[in-house]
Design a protein around this motif. Structure first.
Motif, PDB file in Angstrom:
ATOM      1  N   GLU A 311      -8.954   7.615 -25.682  1.00 14.94           N
ATOM      2  CA  GLU A 311      -9.973   6.599 -25.376  1.00 14.94           C
ATOM      3  C   GLU A 311      -9.508   5.208 -25.822  1.00 14.94           C
ATOM      4  N   ALA A 312      -8.857   5.148 -26.996  1.00 14.30           N
ATOM      5  CA  ALA A 312      -8.361   3.853 -27.495  1.00 14.30           C
ATOM      6  C   ALA A 312      -7.335   3.269 -26.536  1.00 14.30           C
ATOM      7  N   LEU A 313      -6.422   4.107 -26.018  1.00 14.76           N
ATOM      8  CA  LEU A 313      -5.384   3.628 -25.103  1.00 14.76           C
ATOM      9  C   LEU A 313      -5.994   3.143 -23.793  1.00 14.76           C
ATOM     10  N   LEU A 314      -6.977   3.880 -23.277  1.00 15.57           N
ATOM     11  CA  LEU A 314      -7.641   3.486 -22.034  1.00 15.57           C
ATOM     12  C   LEU A 314      -8.334   2.125 -22.196  1.00 15.57           C
ATOM     13  N   ASP A 315      -9.060   1.947 -23.312  1.00 16.24           N
ATOM     14  CA  ASP A 315      -9.789   0.695 -23.551  1.00 16.24           C
ATOM     15  C   ASP A 315      -8.834  -0.490 -23.719  1.00 16.24           C
ATOM     16  N   VAL A 316      -7.753  -0.303 -24.494  1.00 14.56           N
ATOM     17  CA  VAL A 316      -6.852  -1.432 -24.740  1.00 14.56           C
ATOM     18  C   VAL A 316      -6.093  -1.800 -23.474  1.00 14.56           C
ATOM     19  N   ASP A 317      -5.774  -0.813 -22.610  1.00 11.82           N
ATOM     20  CA  ASP A 317      -5.119  -1.131 -21.338  1.00 11.82           C
ATOM     21  C   ASP A 317      -6.027  -1.966 -20.447  1.00 11.82           C
ATOM     22  N   GLU A 318      -7.328  -1.611 -20.404  1.00 11.13           N
ATOM     23  CA  GLU A 318      -8.277  -2.399 -19.612  1.00 11.13           C
ATOM     24  C   GLU A 318      -8.379  -3.823 -20.165  1.00 11.13           C
ATOM     25  N   SER A 319      -8.433  -3.945 -21.495  1.00  5.09           N
ATOM     26  CA  SER A 319      -8.510  -5.273 -22.129  1.00  5.09           C
ATOM     27  C   SER A 319      -7.278  -6.109 -21.812  1.00  5.09           C
ATOM     28  N   LEU A 320      -6.087  -5.491 -21.924  1.00  4.13           N
ATOM     29  CA  LEU A 320      -4.846  -6.223 -21.650  1.00  4.13           C
ATOM     30  C   LEU A 320      -4.773  -6.668 -20.199  1.00  4.13           C
ATOM     31  N   ALA A 321      -5.151  -5.809 -19.262  1.00  6.48           N
ATOM     32  CA  ALA A 321      -5.099  -6.168 -17.837  1.00  6.48           C
ATOM     33  C   ALA A 321      -5.941  -7.403 -17.561  1.00  6.48           C
ATOM     34  N   LEU A 322      -7.159  -7.445 -18.135  1.00  2.41           N
ATOM     35  CA  LEU A 322      -8.030  -8.611 -17.934  1.00  2.41           C
ATOM     36  C   LEU A 322      -7.487  -9.839 -18.656  1.00  2.41           C
ATOM     37  N   SER A 323      -6.978  -9.668 -19.887  1.00  3.31           N
ATOM     38  CA  SER A 323      -6.470 -10.804 -20.669  1.00  3.31           C
ATOM     39  C   SER A 323      -5.295 -11.466 -19.972  1.00  3.31           C
ATOM     40  N   VAL A 324      -4.380 -10.647 -19.422  1.00  3.50           N
ATOM     41  CA  VAL A 324      -3.232 -11.202 -18.692  1.00  3.50           C
ATOM     42  C   VAL A 324      -3.704 -11.926 -17.440  1.00  3.50           C
TER      43      VAL A 324
END
Length: 691
Positions: A311-324
């Motif tokens: 779950e942590a990996l899924l959430d941080v990937d979504e955050s990174l995609a939006l941040s970039v």
């Protein structure tokens, strides 16, 4: 419907619009209410100008309330009407509001473009108020993206205008954004000073939206200072104001985010999750991409702390995609750090290390921005040096004027002597003419020396600028990355396995060799700029020199599985300086490897033509566009790009090659097409036994 005594028709509509405008920053709900009261009256009277303004006020009101889609709808209608009636001021208001919409939903590039257009359009039309408002918003968005120096410059320009106009409401908004800059630079005391000044103004004006924003920002200060109980009290006060004053869930969401981050730091994971979920629901409904990215990042931290790694990996990937996507460097940097920790817990060490390198790279990007003032100081010192040079030139001019005055005195003395000594007139005239010629020659010589000194000083200052630029970026960046990685190794040794540690050492060695190569180029270039490099031609067997250069580049070529091939044989002998020729070959071969993909080839050939030996370095790499080729040897606008494996470059190597080939009296040329590789060709004098 509220009715004002003694008012009707267009006059009543005008009063409602004025009331709507006055509540714009204080109570956006009232802004919407009065604009809606005005609208039916305006439509009945078919007043296009009032209809335009009413739509723009409705758009601004809904944007402040956090209903971004409604705000966009009314703003676009108002903007279309403003263009139709050719009302420049309303067009500027509409563009500014539309840019604010794009800023709030995370489309920062579009927002920045619209704010810039609004500033230019308002300035051209002499609308200083609209230009300053757009600059305020432009300063806010640039600060939020991490471009803090540029942002502060726009904020201060806006502040100068509104202080002159005496507008306390907007002055308070600007001071809040200035405080955000100080907060980002970790000057917490200065930030608190500006926040508290702003809060006093908002309370005097009864501006609840402003109070909610500033109180939330003060909570951020205390959270960063690790005074968590104080931070919690300010976030709870933010929620109280947002909910009591009914300014919208948008402002409540930021209070929930603050509470979630603080509870996470206190280890209260359940409370943190409850608050971040409340904020996430609001951000998702409003399509607020920055808020969604931030909420997802907090959720990933909670899941990491509770060892819920998928779950942590899924959430941080979504955050990174939006941040970039939206370009928020702070969020990107933190996302890479969290992802590295998650991957390390999953024992995916290679991927964890890659994320750590991305974290270091983003840290370095922020470092560049936050150290701009240091470079500005260096620039000031250089300018002071130039001013000192000007003073010295003026002093020399004064000396020349003194010579002229003395010469005039001499002329006067000669005139008196001619009256009393007519018999020696011819001798006196001869002496006078000779003295005049000597003085003139002296003046010309001093002027020539002064001009030469001036040109030399200008060249030296330009060299200093270039030297500082290369040191400030191309040397500091890899050294900064070294420091970050070594800090991680020293502070958290337990997170690095032996295998990962060996990999890091190998990569640090490669980076050290690259940095040493850059430093070697930099020192050679500095010597050439000072004309202190010696040119000592001798008999050179090019095949030996090529073999040695291949050896120096063997590890880089092997790591990319690039074949190095030489057709240069013992018959190819040049009359050239060994150090300069070695540097030329080293740079051209290194560049060829850098811009060739894995499995490619770099080939060196030589042929004799008359009194010259022509050496070619050809690769099967990515090629160079015509536009880039025109800048390869331009000292004032050099080109610096990354290689196929993201190898760094300064653009200095080719400039050195061109300069050293010129010293030999030869030529350096390039032939290249994108996707078809490149061939660099240079000429050296052929060695002759009778030379």
């Amino acid at each position: 419907m509220q009715v004002l005594p003694g008012q009707k028709g267009e006059g009543l509509a005008r009063v409602y619009l004025e009331l709507s405008k006055e509540y714009s920053y204080i109570d956006p709900a009232r802004t919407v209410e009065y604009a809606k009261l005005a609208m039916p009256i305006i439509l009945e009277n078919q007043n296009k100008e009032q209809e335009t303004y009413a739509n723009l006020l409705l758009g601004a009101g809904y944007l402040f309330l956090g209903d971004f889609e409604a705000g966009k709808k009314y703003t676009e209608v108002g903007l279309e009407l403003a263009n139709e009636i050719r009302h420049i001021e309303y067009t500027c208001i509409g563009q500014n509001s539309l840019a604010a919409y794009y800023m709030n939903v995370g489309e920062y590039d579009m927002a920045v473009q619209l704010f810039h257009e609004t500033v230019e359009k308002a300035k051209d039309a002499g609308l200083e108020d609209r230009a300053a408002t757009a600059q305020l918003n432009l300063g806010s968005i640039l600060t939020n993206r991490g471009e803090r120096t540029k942002g502060l410059r726009h904020l201060l320009e806006a502040l100068a205008y509104f202080e002159k106009e005496g507008n306390p409401q907007i002055i308070a908004r600007i001071l809040n954004n200035v405080a955000v800059n100080y907060h980002a630079w970790k000057d917490y005391d200065k930030a608190l000073e500006f926040y508290e000044r702003t809060l006093v103004t908002y309370r005097e004006l009864g501006d609840f939206v402003g109070q909610a924003i500033v109180i939330n920002n003060i909570g951020e200060i205390y959270k960063d200072k690790k005074e968590y109980q104080k931070a919690l009290s300010y976030y709870q006060l933010t929620l109280q104001i947002a909910q009591t004053a009914e300014v919208g869930d948008y402002y409540s969401a930021y209070g929930w985010i603050g509470l979630a981050e603080t509870y996470l730091l206190l280890g209260e994971y359940q409370l943190s999750r409850e608050n971040v979920n409340l904020a996430f629901a609001v951000f998702e409904r409003l399509k607020m991409q920055e808020g969604i990215a931030n909420a997802k990042l907090i959720l990933s931290k909670i899941n990491l702390a509770e060892n819920r790694l998928p779950e942590a990996l899924l959430d941080v990937d979504e955050s990174l995609a939006l941040s970039v996507k939206i370009g928020i460097i702070d969020l990107e940097k933190e996302g890479y750090s969290v992802k590295s920790a998650v991957l390390e817990k999953q024992k995916r060490y290679k991927e964890a290390f890659d994320m750590l390198k991305m974290y270091a790279q983003k840290s370095d990007t922020l470092y560049n921005e936050e150290r701009t003032n240091d470079f500005a100081q260096l620039r000031s010192e250089l300018e002071m040096s130039e001013k000192q040079n000007e003073i010295e030139l003026l002093q020399k001019n004064n000396q020349i004027k003194d010579l002229q005055i003395n010469r005039q005195k001499t002329q006067t003395q000669f005139l008196f002597l001619t009256v009393g000594l007519l018999v020696v007139v011819s001798l006196v005239m001869f002496s006078y003419m000779k003295s005049r010629k000597n003085a003139s020659d002296l003046l010309q010589e001093k002027n020539r020396q002064i001009n030469e000194q001036h040109d030399e000083l200008v060249r030296v200052n330009e060299t200093k600028d270039k030297f500082m630029s290369i040191i400030g970026h191309d040397l500091r960046n890899p050294i900064g990355a070294f420091k970050d990685v070594l800090d991680q190794l020293a502070d958290f040794p337990e997170m690095f396995s032996d295998e990962l540690r060996q990999q890091i050492i190998h990569e640090l060695r490669d980076e050290a060799e690259s940095t040493y190569f850059l430093l070697d180029n930099l020192l050679s270039w500095a010597k050439s700029q000072k004309n202190s490099i010696a040119y000592k031609p001798e008999r050179l067997e090019l095949s030996t020199l090529v073999s040695n250069t291949f050896l120096l580049n063997s590890r880089l070529s092997e790591s990319k599985q690039i074949r190095l091939r030489s057709d240069v044989n013992g018959d190819h002998v040049a009359y050239a300086d060994q150090n300069m020729t070695s540097l030329i070959l080293r740079n051209l071969i290194s560049n060829a490897i850098k811009f060739t993909r894995e499995g490619g080839e770099v080939a060196i050939t030589a042929k004799e033509s008359g009194d010259w030996v022509t050496v070619s370095v050809a690769d099967t790499g990515i090629g160079i566009s015509r536009e880039q080729q025109s800048r390869l040897f331009n000292e004032n606008n050099p080109i610096s790009t990354y290689g196929t494996n993201h190898e760094k470059g300064s653009g200095l190597g080719l400039l050195l090659c061109k300069e050293f080939v010129d010293i030999h009296g030869g030529t350096l040329a390039v032939h290249s097409e994108p996707g078809k590789g490149s061939t660099f060709t240079f000429t050296l004098k052929k060695y002759k036994d009778t030379i």
